[in-house]
Design an enzyme around this catalytic site. Sequence first.
Site, PDB file in Angstrom:
ATOM      1  N   ARG A 298     -26.377   7.834  61.760  1.00 59.52           N
ATOM      2  CA  ARG A 298     -25.650   7.583  60.515  1.00 59.52           C
ATOM      3  C   ARG A 298     -26.511   7.916  59.297  1.00 59.52           C
ATOM      4  O   ARG A 298     -26.024   8.504  58.327  1.00 59.52           O
ATOM      5  CB  ARG A 298     -25.171   6.132  60.483  1.00 59.52           C
ATOM      6  CG  ARG A 298     -23.995   5.902  61.409  1.00 59.52           C
ATOM      7  CD  ARG A 298     -23.538   4.460  61.477  1.00 59.52           C
ATOM      8  NE  ARG A 298     -22.282   4.384  62.229  1.00 59.52           N
ATOM      9  CZ  ARG A 298     -21.649   3.253  62.552  1.00 59.52           C
ATOM     10  NH1 ARG A 298     -22.179   2.089  62.167  1.00 59.52           N
ATOM     11  NH2 ARG A 298     -20.523   3.282  63.210  1.00 59.52           N
ATOM     12  N   TYR A 439     -17.386  11.947  61.272  1.00 56.19           N
ATOM     13  CA  TYR A 439     -18.100  11.604  62.508  1.00 56.19           C
ATOM     14  C   TYR A 439     -19.174  10.540  62.288  1.00 56.19           C
ATOM     15  O   TYR A 439     -19.508  10.191  61.169  1.00 56.19           O
ATOM     16  CB  TYR A 439     -18.631  12.831  63.239  1.00 56.19           C
ATOM     17  CG  TYR A 439     -19.632  13.767  62.605  1.00 56.19           C
ATOM     18  CD1 TYR A 439     -20.470  13.420  61.567  1.00 56.19           C
ATOM     19  CD2 TYR A 439     -19.761  15.059  63.133  1.00 56.19           C
ATOM     20  CE1 TYR A 439     -21.394  14.303  61.056  1.00 56.19           C
ATOM     21  CE2 TYR A 439     -20.687  15.959  62.625  1.00 56.19           C
ATOM     22  CZ  TYR A 439     -21.507  15.572  61.592  1.00 56.19           C
ATOM     23  OH  TYR A 439     -22.432  16.471  61.105  1.00 56.19           O
ATOM     24  N   GLU A 440     -19.646   9.986  63.418  1.00 54.00           N
ATOM     25  CA  GLU A 440     -20.553   8.827  63.453  1.00 54.00           C
ATOM     26  C   GLU A 440     -19.918   7.607  62.776  1.00 54.00           C
ATOM     27  O   GLU A 440     -20.614   6.788  62.169  1.00 54.00           O
ATOM     28  CB  GLU A 440     -21.906   9.153  62.804  1.00 54.00           C
ATOM     29  CG  GLU A 440     -22.571  10.410  63.315  1.00 54.00           C
ATOM     30  CD  GLU A 440     -22.650  10.487  64.830  1.00 54.00           C
ATOM     31  OE1 GLU A 440     -22.568   9.442  65.504  1.00 54.00           O
ATOM     32  OE2 GLU A 440     -22.756  11.599  65.365  1.00 54.00           O
ATOM     33  N   GLY A 441     -18.628   7.467  62.896  1.00 53.57           N
ATOM     34  CA  GLY A 441     -17.908   6.360  62.256  1.00 53.57           C
ATOM     35  C   GLY A 441     -17.369   6.811  60.922  1.00 53.57           C
ATOM     36  O   GLY A 441     -18.140   7.136  60.017  1.00 53.57           O
TER      37      GLY A 441
END
Length: 598
Positions: A298, A439-441
């Site tokens: 993140r 992406y990555e949340g």
Amino acid sequence: MPAPFTPPLADIRFVLTKLVGIDRLAVLPGYGSVSEDVVEAVLGEAAKIASEVFAPLNESGDKIGAKLENGKVTMPPGCREAYKAYVDGGWNGLPVADNIGGQGLPWSLAMPVQEMLQAANLGLALCTLLNQGAIEAVEAHGSEALKAKYLPKLVSGAWTGTMNLTEPQAGSDVGAVRCKAKKDGDHYRITGQKIFISYGDHDLAENVIHLVLARLPNAPEGTRGLSLFLVPKMLEKDDGTLGDANDVRVVSIEHKLGQHTSPTCVMAYGDKGGATGYLLGAENGGLAAMFTMMNNARIGVGIQGLGLMERAYQAARDYAKTRVQSRDLAKPKDPPVTIIHHPDVRRMLMWMKAHIEAARALAYSAAGFIDVSKHSTDEAQKQKAQARVDLLTPVIKAWLTDLSNEATSMAVQVAGGMGYIEESGFPQHMRDARVLAIYEGTNGIQANDLLFRKLVRDDGAAFNELLLEMLTALQDLSNHRGDDIAAMLKHLTNAIESAQVCGSWLIITAKTNPSSAAAVAAPFLRLLGNTVGGYYLCKSAVLAERDLAAKTGDADFLNAKLLTARFYAEHVLPQCVALAATVVEGTNAPLVMREEAF
């Protein structure tokens, strides 16, 4: 023809040496060899590999893209050689402890190296970010045998790592993962399918190490029943050489809006009875283990956003300095001028430059806290630093990537019609940036993470610690002379007070009406990002003013720091008051955002 990339070494040096303070990191155990000379050498060499090796492949990689043929993924021409140069230079192990083969240098130094690489060629450099996250996860959760077997080649970059979470029915809801694992002697058999796996296969390295979330038989439902497994593409023989291929294959690669150099794969595990995998961490403890890699990723994605902002800004600035169109409003009888003379073009360029410098200062400062959290001998100091990193991680991921989408789009606007033409290079930056907020949340998930996991969980302790630091700094500067600093202090004070009011409000509201709090989590994250970015720009301006007074450093660069910080204070920080009103009044949003409204 896309503009070349020049790493912004002057500002990187300023932030590292003046704001973060390499001298403060050098006193931490393990960092005694870190000096300004070391920093200068690392940054100089990183700038060369970024601008001379990675950047020239950015456009061609976007046009050609990764290809899947006969079950194998091949990278665009030049990528293998570029990655080899990266590995041969020892860059992959830069922030990794020397006792496992790394160079043991600070994360504060690794972060600007990553910024330069991501700016130069994000599609290729994404692989290097995944490697760093995989190394951290294996080091933190692997058995001694697994670490001895896999870390040396992961650290060197000879092997690369991936993160396998998403499935067709389980995107951000990882609790819905169905991929299965069954114990088989000293290992496990993995079966199932994963999608959206960045660098799931490629020809940059001889082996790919997949970290796979899967569910054991009779495991609890939801996230509590997930385990994490290390699944190599190629199995190793007893003598350490590579043997047979594991039971894992690439089904397809996605046709994406951007990041065409990066292969995003659909992966199938267990077509022939089950892929060999090894448990990382405890059974049913997979999510906690995966978050070691996820949190690293993140922050890394935030750095990708920063890099693309810088790349797009440089292209827009250089174009504006050469494109002649229309007359200067102040001199209407003179010949046409370059568009950088026009006020709105300058406004857009200043918006980009100010946000880049704020984002860079925030990210690098957070890296300083990462170094303290890992190396300080003072346990209380370590915990305090880790709390700050935890608080800022969703802000770095979401705020920087939202800004990246805005900045890359704004660069297209600066270039006008030419900016909309693919050959100019501007559209690629915008296309590459778009997924960063996903992406990555997704950034909405980051906002909820900030609200429920970081703000509410400790009743605002880490948040209030940050507010206290900022308010104390403002008090110390209250007698500071100069119009620029005075303007910054005025607007920053209002922004901090707005963040304080909203934080207190949300802690109460999140406990009594979580849906109402979640409805305004994203504006709150933006408010906090704007505020903390302004705080670091204010600190930078004060440092620049002191150097100007002492007549040390480049006067033009230092004056530009003051002007950029003042622009941010007067054009960005006033938005915090409006965002605060949105947060407090917007908690009624569930009453408005009912199904019939759509």
